[in-house]
Design a protein around this motif. Structure first.
Motif, short mmCIF file in Angstrom:
data_model
loop_
_atom_site.label_atom_id
_atom_site.label_comp_id
_atom_site.label_asym_id
_atom_site.label_seq_id
_atom_site.Cartn_x
_atom_site.Cartn_y
_atom_site.Cartn_z
N LEU A 189 0.80 -1.22 0.00
CA LEU A 189 0.00 0.00 0.00
C LEU A 189 0.83 1.27 0.00
O LEU A 189 0.31 2.34 -0.33
CB LEU A 189 -0.97 -0.01 1.18
CG LEU A 189 -2.10 -1.06 1.06
CD1 LEU A 189 -2.81 -1.23 2.40
CD2 LEU A 189 -3.10 -0.66 -0.03
N ASP A 190 2.13 1.19 0.31
CA ASP A 190 2.93 2.40 0.21
C ASP A 190 3.26 2.74 -1.24
O ASP A 190 3.89 3.78 -1.51
CB ASP A 190 4.19 2.33 1.08
CG ASP A 190 5.19 1.28 0.65
OD1 ASP A 190 5.28 0.96 -0.55
OD2 ASP A 190 5.93 0.78 1.54
N ALA A 191 2.80 1.93 -2.19
CA ALA A 191 2.86 2.32 -3.60
C ALA A 191 2.02 3.57 -3.85
O ALA A 191 2.35 4.39 -4.73
CB ALA A 191 2.37 1.18 -4.50
N PHE A 192 0.94 3.74 -3.07
CA PHE A 192 0.12 4.93 -3.20
C PHE A 192 0.85 6.15 -2.66
O PHE A 192 1.67 6.06 -1.74
CB PHE A 192 -1.20 4.76 -2.44
CG PHE A 192 -2.20 3.88 -3.10
CD1 PHE A 192 -2.79 4.25 -4.29
CD2 PHE A 192 -2.56 2.67 -2.53
CE1 PHE A 192 -3.74 3.44 -4.90
CE2 PHE A 192 -3.51 1.85 -3.13
CZ PHE A 192 -4.09 2.23 -4.33
N ASP A 193 0.52 7.29 -3.23
CA ASP A 193 1.04 8.53 -2.68
C ASP A 193 0.52 8.72 -1.26
O ASP A 193 -0.67 8.46 -0.99
CB ASP A 193 0.60 9.71 -3.56
CG ASP A 193 1.36 10.96 -3.22
OD1 ASP A 193 2.49 11.12 -3.73
OD2 ASP A 193 0.84 11.77 -2.42
N PRO A 194 1.36 9.14 -0.32
CA PRO A 194 0.90 9.29 1.07
C PRO A 194 -0.20 10.34 1.25
O PRO A 194 -0.84 10.36 2.30
CB PRO A 194 2.17 9.66 1.83
CG PRO A 194 3.14 10.12 0.80
CD PRO A 194 2.80 9.39 -0.45
N SER A 195 -0.43 11.17 0.24
CA SER A 195 -1.53 12.13 0.35
C SER A 195 -2.88 11.44 0.31
O SER A 195 -3.87 11.99 0.80
CB SER A 195 -1.45 13.16 -0.78
OG SER A 195 -1.62 12.55 -2.05
N ILE A 196 -2.94 10.22 -0.27
CA ILE A 196 -4.21 9.49 -0.27
C ILE A 196 -4.19 8.26 0.64
O ILE A 196 -5.25 7.74 0.99
CB ILE A 196 -4.65 9.09 -1.69
CG1 ILE A 196 -3.71 8.04 -2.31
CG2 ILE A 196 -4.77 10.30 -2.59
CD1 ILE A 196 -4.28 7.41 -3.56
N LEU A 197 -2.98 7.79 1.02
CA LEU A 197 -2.88 6.69 1.97
C LEU A 197 -1.66 6.91 2.85
O LEU A 197 -0.57 6.40 2.56
CB LEU A 197 -2.80 5.33 1.25
CG LEU A 197 -3.08 4.13 2.18
CD1 LEU A 197 -3.78 3.00 1.44
CD2 LEU A 197 -1.79 3.60 2.82
N PRO A 198 -1.82 7.67 3.93
CA PRO A 198 -0.69 7.93 4.82
C PRO A 198 -0.40 6.80 5.81
O PRO A 198 0.72 6.74 6.33
CB PRO A 198 -1.13 9.19 5.57
CG PRO A 198 -2.62 9.13 5.57
CD PRO A 198 -3.00 8.49 4.26
N ALA A 199 -1.37 5.94 6.07
CA ALA A 199 -1.24 4.96 7.15
C ALA A 199 -0.51 3.70 6.67
O ALA A 199 -1.09 2.63 6.48
CB ALA A 199 -2.61 4.61 7.72
N THR A 200 0.79 3.86 6.48
CA THR A 200 1.64 2.72 6.11
C THR A 200 2.99 2.92 6.79
O THR A 200 3.34 4.04 7.19
CB THR A 200 1.78 2.62 4.58
OG1 THR A 200 2.47 1.42 4.24
CG2 THR A 200 2.49 3.82 4.00
N GLY A 201 3.75 1.85 6.94
CA GLY A 201 4.95 1.90 7.77
C GLY A 201 6.07 2.77 7.21
O GLY A 201 6.81 3.39 7.97
N THR A 202 6.18 2.82 5.86
CA THR A 202 7.27 3.59 5.25
C THR A 202 6.73 4.40 4.08
O THR A 202 6.96 4.07 2.91
CB THR A 202 8.40 2.65 4.78
OG1 THR A 202 7.83 1.54 4.06
CG2 THR A 202 9.20 2.13 5.94
#
Length: 314
Positions: free
Chosen positions: A212-225
């Motif tokens: 899920l960190d493939a997504f830009d953190p602006s739409i998915l911030p809740a990931t470990g890295t």
């Protein structure tokens, strides 16, 4: 401990192993992550969000849960990274042999070592489509080959590995990377043909491992890295739909949701992504069945997962 007996709260008649086409295996494991912890809470947050999701998909005009989704017991082995990988491998392979469309939700990305190994043993000439911010190609990290930083190293040696969205890696990983099959985020943003190029490199059978960190953190911030410069929602769906339409996707896993109690949007995005991927997989069958129900026509869908074990007995 999972919070529901059925995926997305679907009726019992669609949640039985005997009749369900899909199996969902939760793997709440976070044994080797090195920065943001909490991926072991990902499956539970994903399932809670799924219970609050509309089950009609507008784009495909389907309700894919009616194909049947069996929620398996979570894989809770955590005595060592190696033991976890073996447990994931064993349960995944068992459900593949039952001729199910097997999906997994992690947990950190090291769980994919076990899932990819099982699919590679069960399907000929397998492409592993790795969607991620990170290359995850280290041969070993912090004393184990079953680290999240090594998630697709084995796949790079044993499968047709294609990596997309990569924007963070260590120099040592270049020695294991096939740059002709690697699509870096900074190149993709300027290449309108990247989707077609990726699909042209695939074999017929495809397993998708989606960090899920493939997504830009602006739409998915809740990931470990989280890494800046990632994929966005509709381009990701456009690509996935093409893959499901043009190739035989034999299964997938989704990993690295690290839920944040103050932000439920990431959990919900993960839930929608999983359901969209199922909808793309079964949209033709669902349409056929809807036609049958309307016109009382008796014919059979031709979709198959091409498993080596289709005729095996347990």
């Amino acid at each position: 401990m999972m919070t529901t007996s059925n995926y997305a709260g679907i009726p019992d008649k669609f949640a039985q192993l005997e009749t369900a086409k899909v199996v969902l295996i939760p793997v709440p494991y976070d044994g080797t992550s090195t920065w943001g912890k909490g991926a072991d809470k990902g499956p539970d947050a994903f399932l809670k969000a799924s219970e609050n999701m509309e089950l009609y998909d507008i784009e495909t005009d389907t309700e894919v849960y009616e194909q049947g989704v069996f929620l398996a017991d979570p894989v809770t082995e955590n005595s060592s990274p190696e033991a976890m990988v073996k447990a994931v491998h064993d349960v995944t392979k068992d459900f593949i042999k039952r001729n199910k469309f097997v999906t997994l939700f992690g947990g950190e990305h090291s769980i994919s070592i076990g899932s990819i190994r099982a699919f590679n043993e069960c399907f000929d000439n397998l492409t592993v489509l790795h969607i991620d911010a990170h290359a995850d190609l280290r041969e070993s990290y912090e004393g184990t080959k079953c680290n999240h930083a090594c998630a697709v190293h084995e796949a790079s040696q044993t499968t047709n590995l294609i990596q997309i969205g990569i924007r963070s890696m260590d120099a040592i990983e270049k020695t294991f990377m096939d740059e002709e099959k690697t699509f870096f985020a900074h190149d993709m943003v300027n290449d309108e043909y990247w989707m077609d190029k990726v699909i042209d490199l695939m074999t017929g059978n495809v397993f998708i491992t989606f960090d899920l960190d493939a997504f830009d953190p602006s739409i998915l911030p809740a990931t470990g890295t989280p890494e800046p410069g990632g994929l966005f929602w509709y381009e990701t769906l456009d690509f996935l739909k093409k893959v499901f339409e043009e190739k035989n996707v034999v299964g997938f896993d989704i990993v690295e949701l690290c839920p944040n109690k103050n932000d439920k949007s990431s959990d919900f995005l993960a839930a929608k992504l999983y359901y969209k991927m199922l909808s793309y997989k079964f949209m033709d069958e669902a349409a056929d069945e809807a036609y049958d129900n309307t016109y009382d026509v008796d014919y059979k869908s031709g979709t198959t997962n091409n498993s080596k074990f289709e005729d095996d007995e347990d």
